[in-house]
Scaffold this motif. Structure first.
Motif, PDB file in Angstrom:
ATOM      1  N   ARG A   1      34.365  45.111 -19.522  1.00  0.00           N
ATOM      2  CA  ARG A   1      33.773  46.354 -20.036  1.00  0.00           C
ATOM      3  C   ARG A   1      32.811  46.938 -19.003  1.00  0.00           C
ATOM      4  O   ARG A   1      32.776  48.149 -18.801  1.00  0.00           O
ATOM      5  CB  ARG A   1      32.976  46.051 -21.322  1.00  0.00           C
ATOM      6  N   GLY A   2      32.039  46.069 -18.375  1.00  0.00           N
ATOM      7  CA  GLY A   2      31.056  46.520 -17.397  1.00  0.00           C
ATOM      8  C   GLY A   2      31.704  47.305 -16.274  1.00  0.00           C
ATOM      9  O   GLY A   2      31.170  48.316 -15.817  1.00  0.00           O
TER      10      GLY A   2
ATOM     11  N   LEU B   1      33.898  40.441  -8.389  1.00  0.00           N
ATOM     12  CA  LEU B   1      32.471  40.749  -8.291  1.00  0.00           C
ATOM     13  C   LEU B   1      32.047  40.939  -6.840  1.00  0.00           C
ATOM     14  O   LEU B   1      31.343  41.898  -6.494  1.00  0.00           O
ATOM     15  CB  LEU B   1      31.678  39.607  -8.941  1.00  0.00           C
ATOM     16  N   ASP B   2      32.493  40.049  -5.957  1.00  0.00           N
ATOM     17  CA  ASP B   2      32.130  40.143  -4.539  1.00  0.00           C
ATOM     18  C   ASP B   2      32.636  41.447  -3.935  1.00  0.00           C
ATOM     19  O   ASP B   2      31.919  42.125  -3.202  1.00  0.00           O
ATOM     20  CB  ASP B   2      32.712  38.952  -3.763  1.00  0.00           C
ATOM     21  N   ALA B   3      33.865  41.795  -4.271  1.00  0.00           N
ATOM     22  CA  ALA B   3      34.457  43.016  -3.706  1.00  0.00           C
ATOM     23  C   ALA B   3      33.694  44.254  -4.165  1.00  0.00           C
ATOM     24  O   ALA B   3      33.506  45.215  -3.418  1.00  0.00           O
ATOM     25  CB  ALA B   3      35.920  43.121  -4.109  1.00  0.00           C
TER      26      ALA B   3
ATOM     27  N   GLU C   1      27.383  41.232 -13.009  1.00  0.00           N
ATOM     28  CA  GLU C   1      27.064  39.893 -12.491  1.00  0.00           C
ATOM     29  C   GLU C   1      26.469  39.003 -13.580  1.00  0.00           C
ATOM     30  O   GLU C   1      26.784  37.818 -13.657  1.00  0.00           O
ATOM     31  CB  GLU C   1      26.091  40.000 -11.310  1.00  0.00           C
ATOM     32  N   ARG C   2      25.616  39.595 -14.416  1.00  0.00           N
ATOM     33  CA  ARG C   2      25.072  38.828 -15.546  1.00  0.00           C
ATOM     34  C   ARG C   2      26.203  38.283 -16.412  1.00  0.00           C
ATOM     35  O   ARG C   2      26.175  37.137 -16.847  1.00  0.00           O
ATOM     36  CB  ARG C   2      24.152  39.712 -16.398  1.00  0.00           C
ATOM     37  N   ALA C   3      27.199  39.135 -16.653  1.00  0.00           N
ATOM     38  CA  ALA C   3      28.344  38.699 -17.459  1.00  0.00           C
ATOM     39  C   ALA C   3      29.048  37.536 -16.759  1.00  0.00           C
ATOM     40  O   ALA C   3      29.403  36.531 -17.395  1.00  0.00           O
ATOM     41  CB  ALA C   3      29.307  39.855 -17.677  1.00  0.00           C
ATOM     42  N   TYR C   4      29.209  37.658 -15.455  1.00  0.00           N
ATOM     43  CA  TYR C   4      29.852  36.585 -14.686  1.00  0.00           C
ATOM     44  C   TYR C   4      29.092  35.276 -14.850  1.00  0.00           C
ATOM     45  O   TYR C   4      29.674  34.218 -15.088  1.00  0.00           O
ATOM     46  CB  TYR C   4      29.952  36.968 -13.209  1.00  0.00           C
ATOM     47  N   ARG C   5      27.757  35.365 -14.726  1.00  0.00           N
ATOM     48  CA  ARG C   5      26.924  34.158 -14.876  1.00  0.00           C
ATOM     49  C   ARG C   5      27.099  33.553 -16.258  1.00  0.00           C
ATOM     50  O   ARG C   5      27.141  32.338 -16.417  1.00  0.00           O
ATOM     51  CB  ARG C   5      25.448  34.518 -14.662  1.00  0.00           C
TER      52      ARG C   5
ATOM     53  N   PHE D   1      26.370  46.970 -11.394  1.00  0.00           N
ATOM     54  CA  PHE D   1      26.848  45.725 -10.780  1.00  0.00           C
ATOM     55  C   PHE D   1      26.053  44.531 -11.281  1.00  0.00           C
ATOM     56  O   PHE D   1      26.614  43.456 -11.527  1.00  0.00           O
ATOM     57  CB  PHE D   1      26.749  45.819  -9.255  1.00  0.00           C
ATOM     58  N   ALA D   2      24.755  44.743 -11.429  1.00  0.00           N
ATOM     59  CA  ALA D   2      23.908  43.645 -11.912  1.00  0.00           C
ATOM     60  C   ALA D   2      24.340  43.224 -13.311  1.00  0.00           C
ATOM     61  O   ALA D   2      24.379  42.032 -13.624  1.00  0.00           O
ATOM     62  CB  ALA D   2      22.450  44.090 -11.919  1.00  0.00           C
TER      63      ALA D   2
END
Lengths: 254, 254
Positions: A158-159, A205-207, A133-137, A129-130
DNA sequence: TGAAAAAATATGTCTGACATAATAACTCTT
DNA sequence: AAGAGTTATTATGTCAGACATATTTTTTCA
């Protein structure tokens, strides 16, 4: 006509493979066609027979062709082509980026990714998940820069696939990569589209963090909906533009 | 050690490709490992460098390896392997038929096939349906002959994928083929299992003819459920048998 | 006419050589 | 002694020509 590809690969065998693949994908050499003999291909492409053989070996691996001694090399029927192969997808994308291709790509993503997302929410590790999240950032940081947005976008999707731990879903990443590449190419017609997808990624991401598979699935479905809308819009704008250019050419020709 | 494969391919380059793939899949050569130099591989397998190169070319196409001048040939990371490739699936099946592999295969089939079935019911042509029905009749005619049952079974599932008209779903047929092959291998532990699936196939066929996507989806889900049960049962029986053989060996050794 | 034998041919393999690009080693300077 | 620039080194990439092998096609002969 030129390479028009980010790929380097100056290898002559790779170039031959690509060119032969193009001839097959575009239907110049249809299913069942017997290819020219190896020595003829060698002289046509001006490379040695060894390079031709390596190129054909590559295409055999992707299911495009099959060869038997004395009988020659034949184009296999479409149902044997491994269209889920990344290279094949990219070649198709640059040679025949039809609307049909785009719709098929959307259809299969819609089947696979929401379920993968649900599985990810249940089975993924916190490290997984981290990484997502990095990808999201990264996407957020890219702002309106479409190119900078593309890479983390792929990493995001991909993550999720990787987090499922399912090797086949992971291999599906190649298909997603091709789809995103297509979206990127089309986004010249709709520069704001990528950024608009950011909140939808946030919802996914939140879900996932909430480890809620149903919400994750729904969030991904919504993201797919948005993607589809963007692509349909971009395609129609492109068709319109193409038609206008056609008209202009016709007028000039008169 | 021996071939133990229905495949013929006496081609030395194909044999080398398979053996190198085995070493990679079984983890003898892990991700990131640098393979021996081409001339070393040539002497080890007792074939020419040209054959080695053709073999490696095949594995490159499947994403297993990558090579650069001077730097050598490296095993790529797992996420780059094209596990949806038919050959790769078959190799994995015969080298590492683990329970995890079986479950992953089931998981992705469960994601893809019910949706494909729903699409097939909506979009398939009558000729498509007739082809699927022919496959069904072939299964029925096979009776309890597991081998005769296998081929039309595959045609049934392939027929549904083909009827969707989606090239990517069609390419997924390779994965289904591998899964059915696995089921076939396991059915020695449960000879009646194939035949029991016949009415479930019938339900799928009826739903398709009725052009009812929801019923088609549900019918396929039930078929997937049954398949899963059969495989779990067969795997547990096999584990039990293996354990008994192990005990027997241990007793003899005393 | 038809089966068996011979010829033809396209892929499959081997050998040995050279080309090329990326790394490793070695300068030489500061 | 550290670092930049130059020179080997080396593994893959390519080439050429030969022979092997498996099918298909042709021919021969009963």
């Amino acid at each position: 006509m030129a390479k028009a590809d980010s790929n380097d690969s100056p290898q002559s065998s790779a170039q031959v493979a690509r060119e032969v693949a193009r001839l097959i994908l575009t239907g110049v050499w249809r299913e069942g066609t017997t290819l020219p003999r190896e020595i003829e291909l060698a002289s046509r492409f001006d490379v040695s027979r060894a390079s031709i053989r390596e190129a054909l070996s590559l295409l055999k691996a992707k299911g495009l062709i099959v060869s038997r001694q004395k009988a020659g090399t034949h184009v296999r029927s479409r149902i044997d082509w491994n269209m889920l192969d990344e290279e094949l997808l990219n070649w198709t994308l640059s040679e025949l980026p039809t609307q049909e291709f785009a719709q098929q790509l959307l259809e299969i993503r819609r089947i696979v990714e929401p379920e993968a997302c649900a599985i990810c929410a249940v089975r993924g590790s916190d490290e997984d998940f981290a990484r997502i999240e990095r990808a999201y950032r990264g996407m957020d940081a890219a702002g309106l820069d479409r190119l900078a947005y593309a890479e983390p976008d792929l990493q995001f999707h991909r993550g999720i696939l990787i987090a499922t731990g399912n090797d086949f879903l992971i291999a599906f990443g190649a298909t997603v990569a091709a789809a995103l590449r297509m979206s990127f190419n089309l986004s010249t017609q709709n520069p704001g589209a990528p950024r608009k997808s950011l909140p939808y990624h946030r919802a996914v991401l939140d879900a996932i963090w909430a480890r809620n598979p149903d919400r994750a699935r729904q969030a991904m479905i919504k993201l797919m909906d948005l993607t589809e809308q963007n692509i349909i819009l971009a395609l129609s704008r492109q068709r319109k533009k193409d038609a206008e250019e056609d008209n202009a050419r016709t007028r000039r020709a008169r």
